[in-house]
Design a protein around this motif. Structure first.
Motif, PDB file in Angstrom:
ATOM      1  N   TYR A 177       0.824  -1.207   0.000  1.00 42.17           N
ATOM      2  CA  TYR A 177       0.000   0.000   0.000  1.00 42.17           C
ATOM      3  C   TYR A 177       0.860   1.259   0.000  1.00 42.17           C
ATOM      4  O   TYR A 177       1.874   1.332   0.683  1.00 42.17           O
ATOM      5  CB  TYR A 177      -0.930   0.011   1.218  1.00 42.17           C
ATOM      6  CG  TYR A 177      -1.918  -1.116   1.183  1.00 42.17           C
ATOM      7  CD1 TYR A 177      -3.084  -1.022   0.432  1.00 42.17           C
ATOM      8  CD2 TYR A 177      -1.665  -2.302   1.862  1.00 42.17           C
ATOM      9  CE1 TYR A 177      -3.978  -2.072   0.362  1.00 42.17           C
ATOM     10  CE2 TYR A 177      -2.556  -3.361   1.807  1.00 42.17           C
ATOM     11  CZ  TYR A 177      -3.706  -3.241   1.055  1.00 42.17           C
ATOM     12  OH  TYR A 177      -4.584  -4.282   0.985  1.00 42.17           O
ATOM     13  N   ILE A 178       0.401   2.276  -0.758  1.00 39.05           N
ATOM     14  CA  ILE A 178       1.096   3.566  -0.757  1.00 39.05           C
ATOM     15  C   ILE A 178       0.519   4.496   0.296  1.00 39.05           C
ATOM     16  O   ILE A 178       1.153   5.479   0.662  1.00 39.05           O
ATOM     17  CB  ILE A 178       1.081   4.232  -2.144  1.00 39.05           C
ATOM     18  CG1 ILE A 178      -0.338   4.498  -2.624  1.00 39.05           C
ATOM     19  CG2 ILE A 178       1.864   3.387  -3.141  1.00 39.05           C
ATOM     20  CD1 ILE A 178      -0.437   5.325  -3.889  1.00 39.05           C
ATOM     21  N   ALA A 179      -0.680   4.185   0.771  1.00 39.68           N
ATOM     22  CA  ALA A 179      -1.314   4.933   1.854  1.00 39.68           C
ATOM     23  C   ALA A 179      -2.189   3.971   2.636  1.00 39.68           C
ATOM     24  O   ALA A 179      -2.825   3.089   2.054  1.00 39.68           O
ATOM     25  CB  ALA A 179      -2.157   6.088   1.314  1.00 39.68           C
ATOM     26  N   ALA A 180      -2.196   4.139   3.949  1.00 44.21           N
ATOM     27  CA  ALA A 180      -3.076   3.345   4.813  1.00 44.21           C
ATOM     28  C   ALA A 180      -4.488   3.912   4.713  1.00 44.21           C
ATOM     29  O   ALA A 180      -4.706   4.960   4.089  1.00 44.21           O
ATOM     30  CB  ALA A 180      -2.558   3.396   6.245  1.00 44.21           C
TER      31      ALA A 180
ATOM     32  N   GLY B 288       3.461   9.270 -10.577  1.00 48.36           N
ATOM     33  CA  GLY B 288       3.108   8.943  -9.202  1.00 48.36           C
ATOM     34  C   GLY B 288       1.619   9.106  -8.981  1.00 48.36           C
ATOM     35  O   GLY B 288       0.971   9.947  -9.597  1.00 48.36           O
ATOM     36  N   GLY B 289       1.119   8.291  -8.082  1.00 48.41           N
ATOM     37  CA  GLY B 289      -0.314   8.280  -7.794  1.00 48.41           C
ATOM     38  C   GLY B 289      -0.914   7.005  -8.347  1.00 48.41           C
ATOM     39  O   GLY B 289      -0.785   6.716  -9.539  1.00 48.41           O
ATOM     40  N   ALA B 290      -1.553   6.227  -7.498  1.00 47.90           N
ATOM     41  CA  ALA B 290      -2.019   4.895  -7.890  1.00 47.90           C
ATOM     42  C   ALA B 290      -3.052   4.922  -9.008  1.00 47.90           C
ATOM     43  O   ALA B 290      -3.002   4.092  -9.916  1.00 47.90           O
ATOM     44  CB  ALA B 290      -2.581   4.172  -6.678  1.00 47.90           C
TER      45      ALA B 290
ATOM     46  N   VAL C  31      16.780  14.271 -10.114  1.00 47.18           N
ATOM     47  CA  VAL C  31      17.827  14.767 -11.008  1.00 47.18           C
ATOM     48  C   VAL C  31      17.825  13.972 -12.316  1.00 47.18           C
ATOM     49  O   VAL C  31      18.122  14.512 -13.382  1.00 47.18           O
ATOM     50  CB  VAL C  31      19.209  14.686 -10.323  1.00 47.18           C
ATOM     51  CG1 VAL C  31      20.327  14.999 -11.287  1.00 47.18           C
ATOM     52  CG2 VAL C  31      19.261  15.624  -9.130  1.00 47.18           C
ATOM     53  N   ALA C  32      17.478  12.698 -12.235  1.00 47.02           N
ATOM     54  CA  ALA C  32      17.573  11.799 -13.385  1.00 47.02           C
ATOM     55  C   ALA C  32      16.385  11.888 -14.338  1.00 47.02           C
ATOM     56  O   ALA C  32      16.410  11.277 -15.403  1.00 47.02           O
ATOM     57  CB  ALA C  32      17.735  10.358 -12.898  1.00 47.02           C
ATOM     58  N   ILE C  33      15.322  12.614 -13.972  1.00 45.40           N
ATOM     59  CA  ILE C  33      14.141  12.690 -14.834  1.00 45.40           C
ATOM     60  C   ILE C  33      13.926  14.110 -15.345  1.00 45.40           C
ATOM     61  O   ILE C  33      14.431  15.073 -14.774  1.00 45.40           O
ATOM     62  CB  ILE C  33      12.867  12.194 -14.109  1.00 45.40           C
ATOM     63  CG1 ILE C  33      12.538  13.062 -12.895  1.00 45.40           C
ATOM     64  CG2 ILE C  33      12.993  10.722 -13.736  1.00 45.40           C
ATOM     65  CD1 ILE C  33      11.205  12.767 -12.262  1.00 45.40           C
ATOM     66  N   ASP C  34      13.157  14.195 -16.425  1.00 43.90           N
ATOM     67  CA  ASP C  34      12.836  15.499 -17.017  1.00 43.90           C
ATOM     68  C   ASP C  34      11.461  16.008 -16.618  1.00 43.90           C
ATOM     69  O   ASP C  34      11.201  17.204 -16.675  1.00 43.90           O
ATOM     70  CB  ASP C  34      12.867  15.415 -18.545  1.00 43.90           C
ATOM     71  CG  ASP C  34      14.266  15.504 -19.106  1.00 43.90           C
ATOM     72  OD1 ASP C  34      15.211  15.763 -18.352  1.00 43.90           O
ATOM     73  OD2 ASP C  34      14.401  15.311 -20.334  1.00 43.90           O
ATOM     74  N   LEU C  35      10.562  15.082 -16.247  1.00 45.16           N
ATOM     75  CA  LEU C  35       9.176  15.471 -16.035  1.00 45.16           C
ATOM     76  C   LEU C  35       8.525  14.536 -15.022  1.00 45.16           C
ATOM     77  O   LEU C  35       8.690  13.319 -15.095  1.00 45.16           O
ATOM     78  CB  LEU C  35       8.415  15.394 -17.367  1.00 45.16           C
ATOM     79  CG  LEU C  35       6.982  15.891 -17.429  1.00 45.16           C
ATOM     80  CD1 LEU C  35       6.888  17.375 -17.086  1.00 45.16           C
ATOM     81  CD2 LEU C  35       6.399  15.631 -18.815  1.00 45.16           C
ATOM     82  N   GLU C  36       7.788  15.131 -14.092  1.00 45.00           N
ATOM     83  CA  GLU C  36       7.047  14.377 -13.072  1.00 45.00           C
ATOM     84  C   GLU C  36       5.566  14.465 -13.404  1.00 45.00           C
ATOM     85  O   GLU C  36       5.044  15.552 -13.647  1.00 45.00           O
ATOM     86  CB  GLU C  36       7.307  14.992 -11.699  1.00 45.00           C
ATOM     87  CG  GLU C  36       6.637  14.281 -10.555  1.00 45.00           C
ATOM     88  CD  GLU C  36       7.337  13.003 -10.141  1.00 45.00           C
ATOM     89  OE1 GLU C  36       6.634  12.000  -9.929  1.00 45.00           O
ATOM     90  OE2 GLU C  36       8.576  13.002 -10.012  1.00 45.00           O
ATOM     91  N   LEU C  37       4.877  13.319 -13.422  1.00 43.82           N
ATOM     92  CA  LEU C  37       3.449  13.258 -13.692  1.00 43.82           C
ATOM     93  C   LEU C  37       2.726  12.864 -12.410  1.00 43.82           C
ATOM     94  O   LEU C  37       3.080  11.858 -11.787  1.00 43.82           O
ATOM     95  CB  LEU C  37       3.150  12.216 -14.780  1.00 43.82           C
ATOM     96  CG  LEU C  37       3.975  12.295 -16.062  1.00 43.82           C
ATOM     97  CD1 LEU C  37       3.591  11.173 -17.010  1.00 43.82           C
ATOM     98  CD2 LEU C  37       3.824  13.648 -16.725  1.00 43.82           C
ATOM     99  N   TYR C  38       1.708  13.648 -12.028  1.00 47.52           N
ATOM    100  CA  TYR C  38       0.985  13.411 -10.786  1.00 47.52           C
ATOM    101  C   TYR C  38      -0.507  13.292 -11.024  1.00 47.52           C
ATOM    102  O   TYR C  38      -1.074  14.022 -11.831  1.00 47.52           O
ATOM    103  CB  TYR C  38       1.154  14.596  -9.820  1.00 47.52           C
ATOM    104  CG  TYR C  38       2.476  14.704  -9.134  1.00 47.52           C
ATOM    105  CD1 TYR C  38       2.890  13.753  -8.208  1.00 47.52           C
ATOM    106  CD2 TYR C  38       3.310  15.788  -9.372  1.00 47.52           C
ATOM    107  CE1 TYR C  38       4.095  13.872  -7.546  1.00 47.52           C
ATOM    108  CE2 TYR C  38       4.517  15.916  -8.722  1.00 47.52           C
ATOM    109  CZ  TYR C  38       4.913  14.956  -7.813  1.00 47.52           C
ATOM    110  OH  TYR C  38       6.105  15.074  -7.164  1.00 47.52           O
ATOM    111  N   GLY C  39      -1.137  12.428 -10.249  1.00 53.77           N
ATOM    112  CA  GLY C  39      -2.580  12.465 -10.095  1.00 53.77           C
ATOM    113  C   GLY C  39      -2.908  13.531  -9.062  1.00 53.77           C
ATOM    114  O   GLY C  39      -2.027  14.015  -8.333  1.00 53.77           O
TER     115      GLY C  39
END
Length: 187
Positions: A15-18, A124-126, A41-49
């Motif tokens: 689980y990522i969250a209880a 990130g984000g399930a 540092v190793a990535i160019d773009l972060e995608l979030y829900g």
């Protein structure tokens, strides 16, 4: 074509969250902050829900100014703030901190972003990641498994339509007891 990496902290039971979106069990060590900071540092773009975006943006824009912030937390906050981000949501109207909002079809936009030239992207984000996994867009899985059982909550993996075969690329144990595992999608 860009690589898409899905990685998060998770409990040993997956689980990522209880329940109640409680992430209090995942208080990271300086080694874990250092690991995730190096990933930024190793990535160019972060995608979030939306949910993960709201959790991250409620703290990290000023995380380096918090009393008692460790050098690892300060470095993470600065890198996070500078990184380009995309948030996928149909329920919020605006985002900030070097971020773009996408309200339309997430899978179509992620597919478009993957087709561009550039460095790796992290998701990130399930819920968002689950859609990308089901669409066959995730190239790598990065799990930071904490030595805790939470018994329920938000799973790292959502239900899949088909199996996803993987190759183990790396396993490492941090002094805090977190096990890092990295898998590539077998195509």
């Amino acid at each position: 074509m860009r690589k898409l990496i899905y990685g998060m902290n998770l409990s040993l039971d997956g689980y990522i969250a209880a329940p109640g979106d409680d992430i209090g069990w995942s208080v990271p060590s300086d080694e874990l902050f250092g690991f995730w900071s190096d990933q930024l540092v190793a990535i160019d773009l972060e995608l979030y829900g939306r949910k993960l975006w709201q959790a991250m943006s409620s703290y990290w824009p000023t995380g380096d100014l918090q009393p008692g912030a460790s050098p690892a937390e300060i470095e993470f906050a600065r890198r996070w703030r500078d990184l380009s981000k995309v948030v996928f949501s149909s329920t919020i109207d605006e985002v900030d901190w070097n971020t773009r909002l996408v309200t339309g079809d997430a899978v179509a936009e992620i597919t478009r972003l993957k087709a561009e030239d550039g460095g790796p992207m992290h998701i990130g984000g399930a819920t968002l990641a689950g859609a990308a996994v089901r669409a066959g867009l995730v190239d790598e899985y990065l799990l930071a498994t904490a030595p805790v059982l939470v018994g329920g909550g938000t799973p790292f993996f959502t239900a899949l339509d088909n199996w996803v075969n993987l190759n183990l690329v790396e396993t490492r144990t941090l002094p805090c007891g977190v096990i890092l595992t990295r898998y590539e999608t077998r195509r």
